[in-house]
Scaffold this motif. Sequence first.
Motif, PDB file in Angstrom:
ATOM      1  N   ARG A 136     -76.476  26.456 119.109  1.00 45.42           N
ATOM      2  CA  ARG A 136     -75.576  26.808 118.007  1.00 45.42           C
ATOM      3  C   ARG A 136     -74.220  26.117 118.109  1.00 45.42           C
ATOM      4  O   ARG A 136     -73.577  25.876 117.091  1.00 45.42           O
ATOM      5  CB  ARG A 136     -75.373  28.324 117.970  1.00 45.42           C
ATOM      6  N   THR A 137     -73.779  25.816 119.331  1.00 46.48           N
ATOM      7  CA  THR A 137     -72.504  25.143 119.539  1.00 46.48           C
ATOM      8  C   THR A 137     -72.719  23.956 120.466  1.00 46.48           C
ATOM      9  O   THR A 137     -73.260  24.114 121.569  1.00 46.48           O
ATOM     10  CB  THR A 137     -71.457  26.091 120.161  1.00 46.48           C
ATOM     11  N   LEU A 189     -77.623  24.400 114.474  1.00 43.88           N
ATOM     12  CA  LEU A 189     -76.263  24.122 114.930  1.00 43.88           C
ATOM     13  C   LEU A 189     -75.234  24.644 113.933  1.00 43.88           C
ATOM     14  O   LEU A 189     -75.341  24.407 112.729  1.00 43.88           O
ATOM     15  CB  LEU A 189     -76.087  22.614 115.135  1.00 43.88           C
ATOM     16  N   GLN A 190     -74.246  25.361 114.454  1.00 37.02           N
ATOM     17  CA  GLN A 190     -73.183  25.918 113.620  1.00 37.02           C
ATOM     18  C   GLN A 190     -71.818  25.287 113.903  1.00 37.02           C
ATOM     19  O   GLN A 190     -70.971  25.237 113.005  1.00 37.02           O
ATOM     20  CB  GLN A 190     -73.092  27.431 113.838  1.00 37.02           C
ATOM     21  N   THR A 241     -70.946  25.198 110.215  1.00 44.15           N
ATOM     22  CA  THR A 241     -69.755  25.844 109.654  1.00 44.15           C
ATOM     23  C   THR A 241     -68.459  25.227 110.158  1.00 44.15           C
ATOM     24  O   THR A 241     -67.411  25.436 109.543  1.00 44.15           O
ATOM     25  CB  THR A 241     -69.746  27.341 110.007  1.00 44.15           C
ATOM     26  N   GLU A 242     -68.491  24.478 111.242  1.00 41.80           N
ATOM     27  CA  GLU A 242     -67.275  23.867 111.792  1.00 41.80           C
ATOM     28  C   GLU A 242     -67.608  22.468 112.298  1.00 41.80           C
ATOM     29  O   GLU A 242     -68.532  22.286 113.094  1.00 41.80           O
ATOM     30  CB  GLU A 242     -66.704  24.713 112.931  1.00 41.80           C
ATOM     31  N   THR A 258     -74.051  20.085 103.812  1.00 33.75           N
ATOM     32  CA  THR A 258     -73.354  21.047 104.680  1.00 33.75           C
ATOM     33  C   THR A 258     -72.585  22.042 103.810  1.00 33.75           C
ATOM     34  O   THR A 258     -71.359  22.141 103.900  1.00 33.75           O
ATOM     35  CB  THR A 258     -72.419  20.323 105.649  1.00 33.75           C
ATOM     36  N   ALA A 259     -73.299  22.770 102.983  1.00 32.66           N
ATOM     37  CA  ALA A 259     -72.657  23.666 102.012  1.00 32.66           C
ATOM     38  C   ALA A 259     -71.960  24.845 102.672  1.00 32.66           C
ATOM     39  O   ALA A 259     -71.092  25.464 102.055  1.00 32.66           O
ATOM     40  CB  ALA A 259     -73.690  24.176 101.008  1.00 32.66           C
ATOM     41  N   LEU A 260     -72.318  25.174 103.919  1.00 29.38           N
ATOM     42  CA  LEU A 260     -71.708  26.315 104.604  1.00 29.38           C
ATOM     43  C   LEU A 260     -70.486  25.933 105.421  1.00 29.38           C
ATOM     44  O   LEU A 260     -69.906  26.804 106.087  1.00 29.38           O
ATOM     45  CB  LEU A 260     -72.740  26.986 105.521  1.00 29.38           C
ATOM     46  N   LEU A 261     -70.081  24.694 105.372  1.00 31.47           N
ATOM     47  CA  LEU A 261     -68.965  24.228 106.180  1.00 31.47           C
ATOM     48  C   LEU A 261     -67.669  24.932 105.782  1.00 31.47           C
ATOM     49  O   LEU A 261     -67.310  24.979 104.603  1.00 31.47           O
ATOM     50  CB  LEU A 261     -68.803  22.716 106.026  1.00 31.47           C
TER      51      LEU A 261
END
Length: 371
Positions: free
Chosen positions: A72-73, A95-96, A120-121, A140-143
């Motif tokens: 995830r990171t 991956l977030q 997201t980041e 990457t719509a959740l960025l």
Amino acid sequence: MLLPAWASSNGGIPEQINQGPLEVLGCWFSLCAAESFFACPSSCKCNNSSLEVDCSGLGLSSIPSDIPTNTRTFLFLNNKLSTLPGPVFSNLSALQRLDLSNNFLDQLPQTIFSDLGNLTELQLRNNSIRTLDKDLLQHTALLRQLDLSINGLAQIPSGIFDDLPALRSLSLRSNRLQSLDRVTFEPLVSLQQLQVGDNPWECDCNLRDFKHWMEWFSYRGGKIDQLACTLPKELRGKDMRMVPMEMFNYCSQLEDENSSIVLDNPGPPCTKGSPTPSKTKSGPEPEVEPSVVCPQKQRYRPVSVRRAIGTVIIAGVVCGIVCIMMVVAAAYGCIYASLMAKYHRELKKRQPLMGDTEGEHEEQKQISSVA
């Protein structure tokens, strides 16, 4: 039957075996699968609870190929990464958070983030990125957070932020940006913080529309750092939001002039540096059509701003001189009026004396006539 590694050292069978060999084998295989499911790459640090892989500060020039798929990171700061192969993140759909700061990246492939739908980041701080593809972030719509500071970006392509409705924080500090288009930032409906400082901003007509957008962004509660002008010299160091809109009145005039030039010159577009037809010695010379002269496009130069400032200064000086002359004239009139009043008072005092002397002269004349 083969025993797992956690079997007792004296060869005895654990108590779990008595509960059923199938159950014990299932637990053993699940344990092995869990360990292999998040196998940490060599020389990197991993956190199984947060599913974080940290490969920072190792001097690596490429992304490890054995990153667990459920990561995830992923932190890859302070390395020597200069290129990113297209499919390097293709198996990291979970991956977030991705941090590639403090590397040597100079360009990003168009599809490098196409498989990171849960991202997201994204941190790309302190690289050498000079250009961005307008479709770089379309998947990457959740960025929510994007950091592009300390790079070599000279422009932001229109449409790059169209698919980022959740973006809240954007940093473009310390690049080579001179102007921005408000159309590029209008899709960022959730943006709360924007950093644009330390860029060589040219506060001319190209930045006028973005000034309107900044004022609207600040009005709705957004936070933006200082956009300090570099050019023209008269506005150097001044925040673009503090520059009065009257300084850009000449922009409309230039736009009207450019539109009139386009309307007055219909026909095919001209090209600069078009080769002239070569003349042949034999045969009649063909009639050469008059060359289409390309009108020189007027560039929004800061000199117009200087002219506007000079006009204001000259008008102020003239008004000051006129006011001083009016004050001097009023003072002169007051002094003249007081002198004339004093003169009339003295004249009135002398009139009785002048009358007595005339009477004495008449009496002397009468006496002399009688005698």
